[in-house]
Write a protein that holds these residues in place. Structure first.
Motif, PDB file in Angstrom:
ATOM      1  N   UNK A 182      36.563  39.244  41.820  1.00 22.59           N
ATOM      2  CA  UNK A 182      37.087  38.084  42.541  1.00 22.59           C
ATOM      3  C   UNK A 182      36.426  36.798  42.054  1.00 22.59           C
ATOM      4  N   UNK A 183      35.116  36.846  41.846  1.00 20.25           N
ATOM      5  CA  UNK A 183      34.395  35.665  41.370  1.00 20.25           C
ATOM      6  C   UNK A 183      34.878  35.264  39.980  1.00 20.25           C
ATOM      7  N   UNK A 184      35.088  36.243  39.100  1.00 22.49           N
ATOM      8  CA  UNK A 184      35.558  35.928  37.756  1.00 22.49           C
ATOM      9  C   UNK A 184      36.989  35.389  37.778  1.00 22.49           C
ATOM     10  N   UNK A 205      40.372  51.238  32.341  1.00 22.71           N
ATOM     11  CA  UNK A 205      39.137  50.585  31.909  1.00 22.71           C
ATOM     12  C   UNK A 205      38.794  51.035  30.495  1.00 22.71           C
ATOM     13  N   UNK A 206      37.850  50.314  29.896  1.00 21.57           N
ATOM     14  CA  UNK A 206      37.258  50.772  28.648  1.00 21.57           C
ATOM     15  C   UNK A 206      35.812  50.288  28.603  1.00 21.57           C
ATOM     16  N   UNK A 216      43.910  45.367  34.700  1.00 20.26           N
ATOM     17  CA  UNK A 216      44.957  45.492  35.714  1.00 20.26           C
ATOM     18  C   UNK A 216      46.315  45.186  35.095  1.00 20.26           C
ATOM     19  N   UNK A 217      47.344  45.793  35.671  1.00 20.51           N
ATOM     20  CA  UNK A 217      48.697  45.592  35.163  1.00 20.51           C
ATOM     21  C   UNK A 217      49.264  44.262  35.661  1.00 20.51           C
ATOM     22  N   UNK A 229      45.232  41.004  33.349  1.00 18.70           N
ATOM     23  CA  UNK A 229      43.860  40.482  33.259  1.00 18.70           C
ATOM     24  C   UNK A 229      42.809  41.562  33.023  1.00 18.70           C
ATOM     25  N   UNK A 230      41.783  41.172  32.280  1.00 13.56           N
ATOM     26  CA  UNK A 230      40.636  42.028  32.022  1.00 13.56           C
ATOM     27  C   UNK A 230      39.384  41.376  32.603  1.00 13.56           C
TER      28      UNK A 230
END
Length: 283
Positions: A182-184, A205-206, A216-217, A229-230
């Motif tokens: 959330x912060x990012x 994830x990786x 996320x899709x 977003x990653x």
């Protein structure tokens, strides 16, 4: 007369036997170029030592391989010289084929290795439209139809879920990760569609250099402008939730351990150099 006939028959039999023997000489057939390349690879594999427990931190040896799938192709990193190579290779192909079956197009794949050492093999696989990918020749990049993220524990050959990396008894990490995400997201100016970021067992994830990257899709947590977003979460921020039995523990230990300080250079000894030089010259 009978003796002449018998002699002629005997001579004929000898000649026939000689001809049959000549035809039975084995002929060596050289393998085709592709078979020769495979044979060379197998020969190399037979003479190359297989990484053992002492080599657990070493990267896996891989080779770019292609298999046909319908009218398209799956290009993937084939693992070599590993105890669980067949399991890893089979999983990569099965997961890619299962995703390809859900796409109404002939596919072509591209992969990128995200992490390959310390007992972790992590990659992403992009599924592309085979015919649209022809546009890349003119400088137009094809859009990925779907992206699959795969992370493997090299010691077992099994694919890791996000829950396999962290403490399964103390699941506070499921609350810490959403706060970091959330912060990012807010720092990037994303418009979020939910108050709490989901961290399901099926979370994509990786593993990167020193972080866990959650993916996320489209529309899963944010608006269209955010795309897929990653979020990169440094491993030190999650260290307290990584048990010793986790595959991620080896990564944490290797990446978080500072490199040994370089030894100071020995002081110059001009007199020694002068003796060693030619006619007292200092090199």
């Amino acid at each position: 007369m009978k003796r002449l006939i018998l002699a002629a028959l005997a001579l004929t039999a000898v000649l026939l036997c000689s001809a049959c023997a000549a035809k039975s000489i084995p002929v060596r057939i050289e393998p085709a170029t592709a078979n020769a390349a495979n044979a060379a690879l197998l020969t190399e594999a037979a003479t190359m030592p297989t990484p053992g427990p002492a080599d657990a931190s070493a990267p896996l040896s891989i080779v770019r391989s292609v298999v046909s799938f319908g009218e398209g192709y799956i290009v993937y990193p084939r693992v070599l010289y590993c105890e669980h190579a067949d399991a890893i290779n089979g999983s990569i192909l099965d997961l890619t084929a299962a995703s390809a079956q859900q796409v109404s197009a002939s596919i072509f794949t591209k992969y990128r290795i995200e992490y390959n050492r310390n007992g972790i093999f992590s990659l992403r696989m992009d599924l592309l439209d085979l015919y649209e990918s022809e546009g890349e020749k003119s400088g137009v990049e094809s859009e990925s139809l779907e992206t699959i993220y795969m992370t493997y524990d090299v010691e077992s050959g099994e694919r890791c879920a996000i829950g396999d990396l962290f403490d399964q008894e103390d699941e506070r990490w499921r609350g810490v990760m959403p706060d970091i995400i959330t912060a990012q997201a807010e720092a990037k100016g994303m418009t979020l569609l939910c108050d709490v970021m989901p961290i399901a067992d099926s979370q994509q994830f990786f593993i990167s250099e020193d972080a866990v990257v959650l993916v996320y899709e489209l529309y899963e947590i944010a608006t269209w402008s955010a795309g897929e977003p990653e979020f990169t979460i440094p491993i030190p921020q999650l260290a307290q939730f990584i048990p010793a039995s986790s595959p991620l523990a080896r990564v944490a230990m290797a990446e978080m351990t500072p490199a040994p300080a370089a030894l100071p250079a020995p002081p110059a000894e001009e007199s020694t150099w002068a003796v060693a030089g030619s006619e007292g010259d200092v090199p």
